[in-house]
Write an enzyme that holds these catalytic residues in place. Structure first.
Site, PDB file in Angstrom:
ATOM      1  N   ASP A 236     -30.062 103.563  52.058  1.00 46.42           N
ATOM      2  CA  ASP A 236     -28.607 103.430  51.448  1.00 46.42           C
ATOM      3  C   ASP A 236     -27.512 103.427  52.870  1.00 46.42           C
ATOM      4  O   ASP A 236     -26.887 104.067  52.908  1.00 46.42           O
ATOM      5  CB  ASP A 236     -28.270 104.616  50.731  1.00 46.42           C
ATOM      6  CG  ASP A 236     -28.738 106.240  51.175  1.00 46.42           C
ATOM      7  OD1 ASP A 236     -29.481 105.874  52.567  1.00 46.42           O
ATOM      8  OD2 ASP A 236     -28.554 107.154  50.865  1.00 46.42           O
ATOM      9  N   THR A 237     -27.442 102.068  53.432  1.00 45.66           N
ATOM     10  CA  THR A 237     -26.339 101.634  54.214  1.00 45.66           C
ATOM     11  C   THR A 237     -25.007 101.740  53.506  1.00 45.66           C
ATOM     12  O   THR A 237     -24.894 101.617  52.241  1.00 45.66           O
ATOM     13  CB  THR A 237     -26.755 100.314  54.674  1.00 45.66           C
ATOM     14  OG1 THR A 237     -27.983 100.285  55.426  1.00 45.66           O
ATOM     15  CG2 THR A 237     -25.767  99.707  55.519  1.00 45.66           C
TER      16      THR A 237
END
Length: 422
Positions: A236-237
């Site tokens: 989860d950038t």
């Protein structure tokens, strides 16, 4: 806010396909042209558990508000997108800045990049330690590039990594921050859990080599531990795309990278054309576009997905264009032919001057289309115009029966922003 009709349309290679979306059709007029703009943010493509859904949505709302505050104050897209990213990086629930995944050595190494659609300048950092907000270093690199050449005609850097990036940041007034202050209880417990998994996997692999035969379960993938979140949570950038009151676009992305990555690994968040892309239209017949990506960095790097999606947005039908780009340029890309699980997501914004604005100098109006798509189990997004009282947030999920890495979801909407002189 109006929900678009759900559709069961799908291509044979994308099954099943979630083709639902949102549509915002209201015309927003305001006498102050600077009180106009739009921001779309994401808290990553990966897995967002219901137990933490509230936190993910809250950070997206705060990021949107920070960006809109800058827009309302007359700030341009580059300032607004930076403000959004700082808020996303500061959240302990995102894999960027504070709370980033730890690498094999138990250290925080971050990647980030930012692109200005007006100048087309770009700044990035990779495997950066010791700095709380990597996006601020990327932003400063971009700013220094715009000043021109250094002494003796040297070309200023636009992309720095590792110790050199940290030293450059500190020398340009960005304060240092020790790893322990960026490490959270969640990231540390994740590191310890993953380390135990790796040790167990190595033991199983050693046993497999010794034995002449065995069952698949003896050396296959580790079974998930009860109560643990899906492993794709490590993808989860965070990122944002913005259009300002002048019609300029900007995009940014920031990431702590994959959990247990090798020290020195640089993911898509730092790579040109892979993590983010922003480009103002050079002709009235074209769209200005901004893109930010998330997911498995190696997959996004090998496909240059950010730039591919930006190029696709010049087609007449934005929804269909993004669908085809995700299918043909990502899931079925020849560059990923050996991969059976292609994980990634994008947020996309495109805008153009509305027809009446082209005919009259007294009216300025922008048509903004915004979309997101992902092959991961979920993606958290938030969006807000400068005239909205609050941001809208949504956790997009693959439809029932879909297979992460092989199917995709796509949603979005359209917003018309306008100002009138009288």
């Amino acid at each position: 806010m109006e929900n678009l009709e759900n559709s069961s349309d799908s291509k044979e290679t994308v099954s099943p396909l979630n083709n639902s979306g949102f549509k915002l059709n209201s015309t927003i007029s305001h006498r102050d042209g600077k009180n106009m703009g739009f921001v779309l943010v994401h808290a990553g493509a990966g897995y967002h558990s219901e137990s933490k859904a509230k936190e993910y949505k809250h950070v997206c709302k705060r990021a949107c508000q920070k960006a809109v505050d800058r827009l309302r104050a007359g700030g341009l897209a580059l300032e607004a997108v930076t403000a959004a990213l700082v808020e996303l990086e500061d959240s302990p629930f995102t894999n960027a800045g504070t709370g980033s995944n730890l690498n094999l050595s138990g250290e925080v190494e971050c990647d980030a990049s930012i692109m200005d659609g007006k100048s087309l300048n770009y700044g990035a950092v990779g495997a950066l330690s010791g700095i709380k907000n990597p996006v601020l270093v990327s932003r400063r690199l971009l700013s220094e590039t715009q000043k021109g050449k250094l002494s003796a005609g040297r070309i200023p850097p636009c992309f720095l990594v590792g110790k050199g990036a940290e030293q450059w940041a500190i020398s340009h007034g960005i304060p240092a921050c020790p790893t322990e202050k960026m490490t959270t209880k969640f990231s540390l417990s994740g590191y310890k859990r993953n380390k135990r998994k790796m040790e167990l996997a190595e033991q199983v692999e050693t046993k497999r080599r010794i034995q002449s035969c065995g069952h698949e379960n003896d050396f296959g993938c580790l079974e998930p531990v009860e109560g643990e979140e899906n492993n794709s949570a490590c993808l989860d950038t965070v990122g944002a795309v913005v259009v300002d009151w002048e019609g300029n676009v900007a995009a940014a992305v920031s990431s702590g990278g994959l959990a247990m990555k090798h020290p020195g690994r640089v993911g898509q968040a730092a790579h040109y054309g892979c993590g983010c892309w922003a480009e103002n239209a050079r002709d009235v017949s074209l769209y200005s576009t901004a893109v930010s990506t998330s997911g498995s960095g190696e997959h996004l790097i090998r496909t240059m997905l950010a730039r591919e999606c930006s190029t696709a947005m010049q087609a007449e039908n934005a929804h269909q264009a993004l669908l085809e780009a995700m299918q043909n340029k990502f899931i079925s890309s020849p560059f990923l032919a050996g991969e059976d699980c292609v994980l990634g997501g994008v947020i996309v914004l495109r805008c153009c001057t509305c027809g009446e604005a082209q005919r009259s100098e007294d009216i300025q109006a922008l048509l903004v289309e915004f979309l997101w798509s992902h092959t991961t189990e979920s993606m958290c997004v938030g969006y807000m115009s400068a005239q909205d009282s609050k941001a809208r947030t949504h956790i997009s999920r693959l439809p029932p029966g879909a297979v992460a890495g092989q199917s995709l979801a796509i949603e979005g909407g359209v917003c018309r922003l306008g100002t009138a002189s009288d």
